[in-house]
Design a protein around this motif. Structure first.
Motif, PDB file in Angstrom:
ATOM      1  N   PRO A  35      38.473  12.645 -22.182  1.00  0.00           N
ATOM      2  CA  PRO A  35      39.418  12.950 -21.102  1.00  0.00           C
ATOM      3  C   PRO A  35      40.858  12.817 -21.561  1.00  0.00           C
ATOM      4  O   PRO A  35      41.148  12.228 -22.614  1.00  0.00           O
ATOM      5  CB  PRO A  35      39.072  11.900 -20.035  1.00  0.00           C
ATOM      6  CG  PRO A  35      38.483  10.759 -20.804  1.00  0.00           C
ATOM      7  CD  PRO A  35      37.750  11.378 -21.951  1.00  0.00           C
ATOM      8  N   HIS A 204      38.571  21.018 -25.798  1.00  0.00           N
ATOM      9  CA  HIS A 204      37.749  20.998 -24.584  1.00  0.00           C
ATOM     10  C   HIS A 204      36.746  22.146 -24.604  1.00  0.00           C
ATOM     11  O   HIS A 204      36.036  22.353 -23.615  1.00  0.00           O
ATOM     12  CB  HIS A 204      38.637  21.099 -23.340  1.00  0.00           C
ATOM     13  CG  HIS A 204      39.504  19.896 -23.118  1.00  0.00           C
ATOM     14  ND1 HIS A 204      38.984  18.650 -22.832  1.00  0.00           N
ATOM     15  CD2 HIS A 204      40.843  19.735 -23.155  1.00  0.00           C
ATOM     16  CE1 HIS A 204      39.982  17.776 -22.693  1.00  0.00           C
ATOM     17  NE2 HIS A 204      41.109  18.405 -22.895  1.00  0.00           N
ATOM     18  N   ASP A 220      37.204   7.613 -25.399  1.00  0.00           N
ATOM     19  CA  ASP A 220      37.677   7.233 -24.072  1.00  0.00           C
ATOM     20  C   ASP A 220      38.294   5.850 -24.174  1.00  0.00           C
ATOM     21  O   ASP A 220      37.787   4.992 -24.912  1.00  0.00           O
ATOM     22  CB  ASP A 220      36.527   7.232 -23.056  1.00  0.00           C
ATOM     23  CG  ASP A 220      37.029   7.180 -21.612  1.00  0.00           C
ATOM     24  OD1 ASP A 220      38.228   7.473 -21.385  1.00  0.00           O
ATOM     25  OD2 ASP A 220      36.228   6.859 -20.716  1.00  0.00           O
ATOM     26  N   ARG A 241      29.735   6.688 -20.068  1.00  0.00           N
ATOM     27  CA  ARG A 241      31.046   7.338 -20.015  1.00  0.00           C
ATOM     28  C   ARG A 241      30.967   8.761 -20.547  1.00  0.00           C
ATOM     29  O   ARG A 241      31.617   9.680 -20.039  1.00  0.00           O
ATOM     30  CB  ARG A 241      32.077   6.528 -20.819  1.00  0.00           C
ATOM     31  CG  ARG A 241      32.565   5.291 -20.081  1.00  0.00           C
ATOM     32  CD  ARG A 241      32.942   4.195 -21.051  1.00  0.00           C
ATOM     33  NE  ARG A 241      34.311   4.299 -21.538  1.00  0.00           N
ATOM     34  CZ  ARG A 241      34.818   3.513 -22.482  1.00  0.00           C
ATOM     35  NH1 ARG A 241      34.058   2.571 -23.040  1.00  0.00           N
ATOM     36  NH2 ARG A 241      36.060   3.637 -22.864  1.00  0.00           N
ATOM     37  N   ARG A 243      28.220  10.656 -20.533  1.00  0.00           N
ATOM     38  CA  ARG A 243      27.458  11.438 -19.545  1.00  0.00           C
ATOM     39  C   ARG A 243      28.349  11.854 -18.381  1.00  0.00           C
ATOM     40  O   ARG A 243      28.295  12.997 -17.921  1.00  0.00           O
ATOM     41  CB  ARG A 243      26.257  10.635 -19.045  1.00  0.00           C
ATOM     42  CG  ARG A 243      25.142  10.483 -20.068  1.00  0.00           C
ATOM     43  CD  ARG A 243      23.825  10.072 -19.421  1.00  0.00           C
ATOM     44  NE  ARG A 243      23.876   8.725 -18.874  1.00  0.00           N
ATOM     45  CZ  ARG A 243      23.578   7.623 -19.570  1.00  0.00           C
ATOM     46  NH1 ARG A 243      23.194   7.726 -20.835  1.00  0.00           N
ATOM     47  NH2 ARG A 243      23.634   6.431 -19.010  1.00  0.00           N
ATOM     48  N   ALA A 244      29.182  10.934 -17.916  1.00  0.00           N
ATOM     49  CA  ALA A 244      30.061  11.235 -16.780  1.00  0.00           C
ATOM     50  C   ALA A 244      31.062  12.334 -17.137  1.00  0.00           C
ATOM     51  O   ALA A 244      31.308  13.250 -16.347  1.00  0.00           O
ATOM     52  CB  ALA A 244      30.792   9.968 -16.342  1.00  0.00           C
ATOM     53  N   PHE A 245      31.614  12.254 -18.354  1.00  0.00           N
ATOM     54  CA  PHE A 245      32.586  13.271 -18.788  1.00  0.00           C
ATOM     55  C   PHE A 245      31.919  14.640 -18.899  1.00  0.00           C
ATOM     56  O   PHE A 245      32.422  15.630 -18.391  1.00  0.00           O
ATOM     57  CB  PHE A 245      33.197  12.868 -20.123  1.00  0.00           C
ATOM     58  CG  PHE A 245      34.087  13.907 -20.750  1.00  0.00           C
ATOM     59  CD1 PHE A 245      35.377  14.104 -20.291  1.00  0.00           C
ATOM     60  CD2 PHE A 245      33.617  14.709 -21.787  1.00  0.00           C
ATOM     61  CE1 PHE A 245      36.193  15.083 -20.856  1.00  0.00           C
ATOM     62  CE2 PHE A 245      34.432  15.688 -22.356  1.00  0.00           C
ATOM     63  CZ  PHE A 245      35.727  15.867 -21.891  1.00  0.00           C
ATOM     64  N   SER A 247      29.245  15.770 -17.536  1.00  0.00           N
ATOM     65  CA  SER A 247      28.771  16.311 -16.247  1.00  0.00           C
ATOM     66  C   SER A 247      29.890  17.064 -15.542  1.00  0.00           C
ATOM     67  O   SER A 247      29.636  17.964 -14.736  1.00  0.00           O
ATOM     68  CB  SER A 247      28.266  15.175 -15.356  1.00  0.00           C
ATOM     69  OG  SER A 247      29.346  14.379 -14.894  1.00  0.00           O
ATOM     70  N   LYS A 248      31.150  16.732 -15.857  1.00  0.00           N
ATOM     71  CA  LYS A 248      32.287  17.403 -15.218  1.00  0.00           C
ATOM     72  C   LYS A 248      32.709  18.671 -15.955  1.00  0.00           C
ATOM     73  O   LYS A 248      33.249  19.591 -15.350  1.00  0.00           O
ATOM     74  CB  LYS A 248      33.488  16.442 -15.147  1.00  0.00           C
ATOM     75  CG  LYS A 248      33.265  15.280 -14.192  1.00  0.00           C
ATOM     76  CD  LYS A 248      34.410  14.287 -14.286  1.00  0.00           C
ATOM     77  CE  LYS A 248      34.120  13.066 -13.414  1.00  0.00           C
ATOM     78  NZ  LYS A 248      35.089  11.980 -13.670  1.00  0.00           N
ATOM     79  N   VAL A 249      32.502  18.697 -17.281  1.00  0.00           N
ATOM     80  CA  VAL A 249      33.025  19.831 -18.059  1.00  0.00           C
ATOM     81  C   VAL A 249      31.971  20.870 -18.412  1.00  0.00           C
ATOM     82  O   VAL A 249      32.323  22.006 -18.756  1.00  0.00           O
ATOM     83  CB  VAL A 249      33.723  19.355 -19.361  1.00  0.00           C
ATOM     84  CG1 VAL A 249      34.896  18.469 -19.035  1.00  0.00           C
ATOM     85  CG2 VAL A 249      32.746  18.659 -20.283  1.00  0.00           C
TER      86      VAL A 249
END
Length: 250
Positions: A35, A204, A220, A241, A243-245, A247-249
């Motif tokens: 991020p 990205h 991160d 962390r 997985r969370a990133f 899941s958004k991109v």
């Protein structure tokens, strides 16, 4: 080719890098995900000493970057010695940073001719060949303001390659581009990867990391959270962390 050991970097009271360790082998394409504010770009700038590290060490091809070790202590190199080290490390930024008053060919020729004092005729031939390679052979006499963003970024890549670097650093090279121009820059980078150029790419572009990367690291909070093969990190991340990133991109 690159070894980072416990690298720390702060800006005032803000600690941006909190002990980064990384090894990138010769010929490897390492894609750095994470991020905004995770320390990716700062770490990249530390590799060629555009930012001075506060602790740890970074070596490129066995050479300590920015410092000389004497008696167990690190002493910062003078600007001339740092500049000499940077010549072997190409860097491509988000913004193209081309000289607007120079033609495309002059932009690519400038560093080897002026900094390395190479023969101008040889530099001109090499610059023309590099522009041909990035698909801009017909634009040698154009000025940056006459080019699209994607074309300008390809000139910036050719300019970095003109110094014959052993390592290429890319700091989100497509983030300032319109979506339809991203592919033409990524194609040039894929070509470099096929030729065995060692590359560290802050990006990205998950598709590029999956297709071209030999390794992916997820950063991160100023640390490397995970590193592994793209198939492992992108398809089966182990850390929450990561997985969370993703899941958004994705």
């Amino acid at each position: 080719m690159v070894r980072a050991e416990d690298v720390h970097k702060s800006f005032g009271s803000l600690e941006v890098l909190k002990g980064v360790d990384l090894v990138v082998k010769s010929g490897e394409v390492c894609c750095v995900l994470g991020p905004s504010g995770s320390g990716k770009s700062t770490f990249l700038r530390c590799i060629n000493h555009l930012e001075k590290i506060d602790a740890g060490r970074i070596l490129v091809d066995g050479d300590l970057i920015g410092y000389r070790e004497r008696g167990g202590k690190l002493h910062e190199l003078g600007e001339k010695d740092v500049a000499a080290q940077r010549r072997a490390i190409g860097m491509v930024f988000q913004r193209f940073n081309l000289f607007p008053h120079m033609t495309v060919l002059q932009n690519v020729m400038e560093a080897p001719a002026r900094v390395k004092k190479e023969n101008k005729a040889e530099v001109r031939d090499r610059a023309a060949a590099l522009l041909e390679r990035v698909g801009l052979g017909a634009k040698v006499d154009s000025y940056p303001g006459q080019l699209s963003g994607g074309q300008q970024q390809r000139v910036a890549i050719a300019r970095a390659l003109a110094m014959r670097p052993k390592l290429m650093l890319f700091d989100e090279p497509t983030s300032a581009l319109d979506p339809e121009l991203v592919g033409e820059v990524l194609d040039v980078m894929k070509d470099l990867a096929r030729d065995g150029m060692t590359m560290i790419v802050v990006t990205h572009e998950i598709g590029f990391a999956r297709e071209v990367g030999d390794s992916v690291i997820f950063m991160d909070g100023g640390v490397v959270v995970e590193k592994g093969a793209p198939a492992e990190i992108l398809a089966n991340p182990q850390h929450q962390r990561t997985r969370a990133f993703l899941s958004k991109v994705l």
